[in-house]
Design an enzyme around this catalytic site. Structure first.
Site, PDB file in Angstrom:
ATOM      1  N   ARG A  11       0.821  -1.227   0.000  1.00 52.09           N
ATOM      2  CA  ARG A  11       0.000   0.000   0.000  1.00 52.09           C
ATOM      3  C   ARG A  11       0.845   1.262   0.000  1.00 52.09           C
ATOM      4  O   ARG A  11       0.330   2.362   0.195  1.00 52.09           O
ATOM      5  CB  ARG A  11      -0.926   0.004   1.196  1.00 52.09           C
ATOM      6  CG  ARG A  11      -0.195  -0.181   2.529  1.00 52.09           C
ATOM      7  CD  ARG A  11      -1.147   0.020   3.643  1.00 52.09           C
ATOM      8  NE  ARG A  11      -0.629  -0.504   4.896  1.00 52.09           N
ATOM      9  CZ  ARG A  11      -1.221  -0.308   6.048  1.00 52.09           C
ATOM     10  NH1 ARG A  11      -2.329   0.394   6.109  1.00 52.09           N
ATOM     11  NH2 ARG A  11      -0.722  -0.805   7.147  1.00 52.09           N
ATOM     12  N   ASP A  34      10.296  -8.070   8.166  1.00 56.60           N
ATOM     13  CA  ASP A  34       9.998  -7.081   7.121  1.00 56.60           C
ATOM     14  C   ASP A  34       9.756  -5.696   7.737  1.00 56.60           C
ATOM     15  O   ASP A  34       9.615  -4.720   6.999  1.00 56.60           O
ATOM     16  CB  ASP A  34       8.776  -7.510   6.286  1.00 56.60           C
ATOM     17  CG  ASP A  34       7.544  -7.753   7.130  1.00 56.60           C
ATOM     18  OD1 ASP A  34       7.620  -8.599   8.042  1.00 56.60           O
ATOM     19  OD2 ASP A  34       6.518  -7.089   6.904  1.00 56.60           O
TER      20      ASP A  34
HETATM   21  P1  AMP Z   1       2.413  -4.483   8.255  1.00 58.08           P
HETATM   22  O1  AMP Z   1       1.709  -5.393   9.207  1.00 58.08           O
HETATM   23  O2  AMP Z   1       1.878  -3.093   8.201  1.00 58.08           O
HETATM   24  O3  AMP Z   1       3.893  -4.503   8.454  1.00 58.08           O
HETATM   25  O4  AMP Z   1       2.145  -5.063   6.797  1.00 58.08           O
HETATM   26  C1  AMP Z   1       2.536  -6.351   6.386  1.00 58.08           C
HETATM   27  C2  AMP Z   1       2.345  -6.507   4.896  1.00 58.08           C
HETATM   28  O5  AMP Z   1       0.982  -6.320   4.546  1.00 58.08           O
HETATM   29  C3  AMP Z   1       3.139  -5.524   4.045  1.00 58.08           C
HETATM   30  O6  AMP Z   1       3.535  -6.206   2.870  1.00 58.08           O
HETATM   31  C4  AMP Z   1       2.121  -4.452   3.760  1.00 58.08           C
HETATM   32  O7  AMP Z   1       2.408  -3.726   2.594  1.00 58.08           O
HETATM   33  C5  AMP Z   1       0.843  -5.258   3.609  1.00 58.08           C
HETATM   34  N1  AMP Z   1      -0.374  -4.502   3.930  1.00 58.08           N
HETATM   35  C6  AMP Z   1      -0.778  -4.051   5.144  1.00 58.08           C
HETATM   36  N2  AMP Z   1      -1.950  -3.424   5.059  1.00 58.08           N
HETATM   37  C7  AMP Z   1      -2.326  -3.470   3.748  1.00 58.08           C
HETATM   38  C8  AMP Z   1      -3.444  -2.982   3.013  1.00 58.08           C
HETATM   39  N3  AMP Z   1      -4.461  -2.337   3.598  1.00 58.08           N
HETATM   40  N4  AMP Z   1      -3.463  -3.215   1.692  1.00 58.08           N
HETATM   41  C9  AMP Z   1      -2.483  -3.878   1.085  1.00 58.08           C
HETATM   42  N5  AMP Z   1      -1.408  -4.353   1.715  1.00 58.08           N
HETATM   43  C10 AMP Z   1      -1.313  -4.149   3.035  1.00 58.08           C
HETATM   44 MG    MG Z   2       5.261  -3.519   7.600  1.00 59.99          MG
END
Ligand code: AMP
Ligand code: MG
Length: 485
Positions: free
Chosen positions: A91, A252
């Site tokens: 995103r 990540d």
């Molecule tokens: P995070 O938990 O924020 O570190 O996100 C983990 C993964 O999920 C990463 O690859 C983000 O880019 C993806 N991600 C989180 N929220 C969204 C969303 N609303 N739409 C698309 N990808 C998302």
């Molecule tokens: Mg992340």
């Protein structure tokens, strides 16, 4: 009018092999409104704007500036200990890289810009609530002196976003010297092969560890990995010392340059609880406060494992060994400063560990305790004793502390001044963030701006802002912060 002539634009990331990114245009949001613009940061980055609204269209993805070439970065990583090959910017988009007048590099990353090839089931959006939380905390961390990504601006939009309920969309322009994560190296090693991995390593070293660039290859990689490991250890030690829980320490979400990265369900401790779990969905407590040092190391092991095809095993082990030393040194140095000990004694670790046990057992507010200790000469013991139900415990520890202070040579006034520069009076308690989010959801942003101002000077007394330094109200303790953002 915006003056953009004081920085230089680059796209170094696009020199990496194609597999590391996908070109994606932002998917525009409607009804954008500039919520916060960080003028001080803009100055640091080498530009100035009189009218932040000029940036709203970039924030909503309605417009790009000339020279922007947005890409979603590809990376993988370990989430809650499990390898996930399908990650990447789902995103967020890297718009461009700029170099400011002081030669510092900045990646511009628009978070919430829409779907990418790595979105999996996600909508590519970010909600106002979580964008405000990221803006607040990254700025709070910066002003506490802890390495972090920063927030340049936040734009809200009219589009409704479905989470547990309908929420407001927003975007955050996140900036950092680098957006390269541990997960980039895991991706390269496990999917692209040796050549892509060394290309990524050399790219990272050239841009972010230039002092290592001229070393012979073996030394260069060994020292680089050791430095990444050490930076990670020092970062986590700083988190521990300020009572910060990250909440989602997946590989990540680990920055290769050692920034605090990706603000989700984080928390600063109120009452000290060593096992505190700030992430509501982390039922096993993998990322509990007292597990962070170990998890930091485990993430370094994931990174190290990605290096086996390009580094001798003994070099990798040697690099990993720097973690414990760097962690212990930073933690002990920081804790000594926090309790005002300038003359180092072997036994200091005991008084420090006993202090943590006492804070845990008696559920003492972490921030107010250390601030109270800093102002002992001026304000006496009352602010500390008041934090304990059982005051005798406090008195007992304070007597032991007073005895230890006999070994010090500084005047109490000098000690107080030094301690007040390392023990914040103001931290971003979750309930404070919650209050400004509630206001923001009704279109009121004054309280957000006020809180940001307070957090800019966490070590100052700010007598007019005493309310922000109080114990949290009962409703404000242990709020359930949802992982969905
Ligand atoms: P995070 O938990 O924020 O570190 O996100 C983990 C993964 O999920 C990463 O690859 C983000 O880019 C993806 N991600 C989180 N929220 C969204 C969303 N609303 N739409 C698309 N990808 C998302
Ligand atoms: Mg992340």
């Amino acid at each position: 009018m915006s003056v953009l002539n004081n920085f230089h634009i680059e796209h170094q990331y696009l020199n990496l092999p194609d597999a590391f990114y996908s070109r994606v245009q932002p998917n525009p949001l409607k009804g954008g409104r500039m919520v916060c613009f960080n003028h001080d940061l803009a100055t640091e980055m080498g530009f100035h704007t009189d009218n932040p609204e000029d940036w709203t269209a970039v924030g909503t993805g309605q417009a790009l500036l000339e020279g922007m070439d947005p890409v979603a970065m590809k990376y993988t990583g370990h989430q809650f200990g499990m390898y996930n090959p399908d990650l990447g910017d789902g995103r967020g988009l890297l718009l461009w890289e700029t170099i400011g007048p002081d030669n510092r590099r900045w990646d511009w990353h628009l978070k919430g810009a829409g779907q990418t090839p790595y979105s999996r089931f996600g909508d590519g959006r970010a909600v106002l609530r979580s964008s405000i939380r990221e803006y607040l905390c990254s700025e709070a961390m910066h002003h506490l002196g802890i390495p972090t990504t920063r927030a340049l601006f936040l734009v809200s939009a009219k589009d409704p976003i479905r989470r547990e309920s309908l929420e407001t969309a927003a975007t955050l322009l996140r900036v950092a010297e680098s957006h390269i994560r541990f997960g980039h190296f895991e991706f390269a090693a496990h999917h692209e092969g040796k050549e892509a991995l060394t290309t990524l390593m050399n790219h990272t070293i050239r841009l972010h560890f230039p002092h290592l660039e001229k070393l012979p290859e073996r030394d260069r990689y060994q020292q680089w990995l050791a430095e990444v490991v050490a930076r990670t250890a020092r970062l986590v030690a700083q988190w521990q010392s300020v009572g910060f829980c990250h909440g989602v320490m997946n590989s990540d979400n680990m920055s290769i340059i050692g920034d605090t990265f990706d603000y989700g369900p984080y928390a600063f401790l109120d009452d000290f609880d060593a096992g505190y779990i700030c992430n509501h969905t982390d039922q096993g407590g993998r990322y509990a406060y007292n597990r962070q040092p170990e998890i930091g190391f485990i993430n370094c092991q994931f990174l190290a494992r990605a290096m086996v095809s390009v580094m001798p095993e003994e070099d990798i082990h040697q690099a990993l060994r720097t973690y414990e030393k760097a962690y212990n040194e930073t933690f002990l140095t920081t804790m000594r400063r926090k309790i005002g000990l300038e003359v180092p004694l072997e036994s200091d670790i005991n008084i420090i560990m006993d202090l943590f046990s006492m804070l845990h057992e008696h559920h003492v507010d972490y921030t107010l305790f250390f601030r109270g200790l800093s102002t002992l000469p001026a304000k006496g013991a009352a602010p500390i004793r008041d934090l304990f139900v059982d005051r005798e415990t406090a008195d007992h520890w304070l007597a032991r502390y007073a005895e230890r202070l006999q070994q010090e040579t500084r005047t109490p006034e000098a000690r107080q001044a030094a301690m007040s520069r390392v023990n914040p009076k103001y931290i971003l308690r979750n309930y404070l963030a919650q209050q400004v989010i509630q206001d923001a959801q009704t279109g009121q942003y004054d309280s957000l701006h006020r809180l940001l101002k307070v957090l800019e000077k966490p070590f100052d007394e700010q007598p007019e802002n005493e309310d922000y330094a109080k114990l949290p109200p009962d409703w404000g303790k242990h709020l359930n912060i949802s992982c969905s953002s």
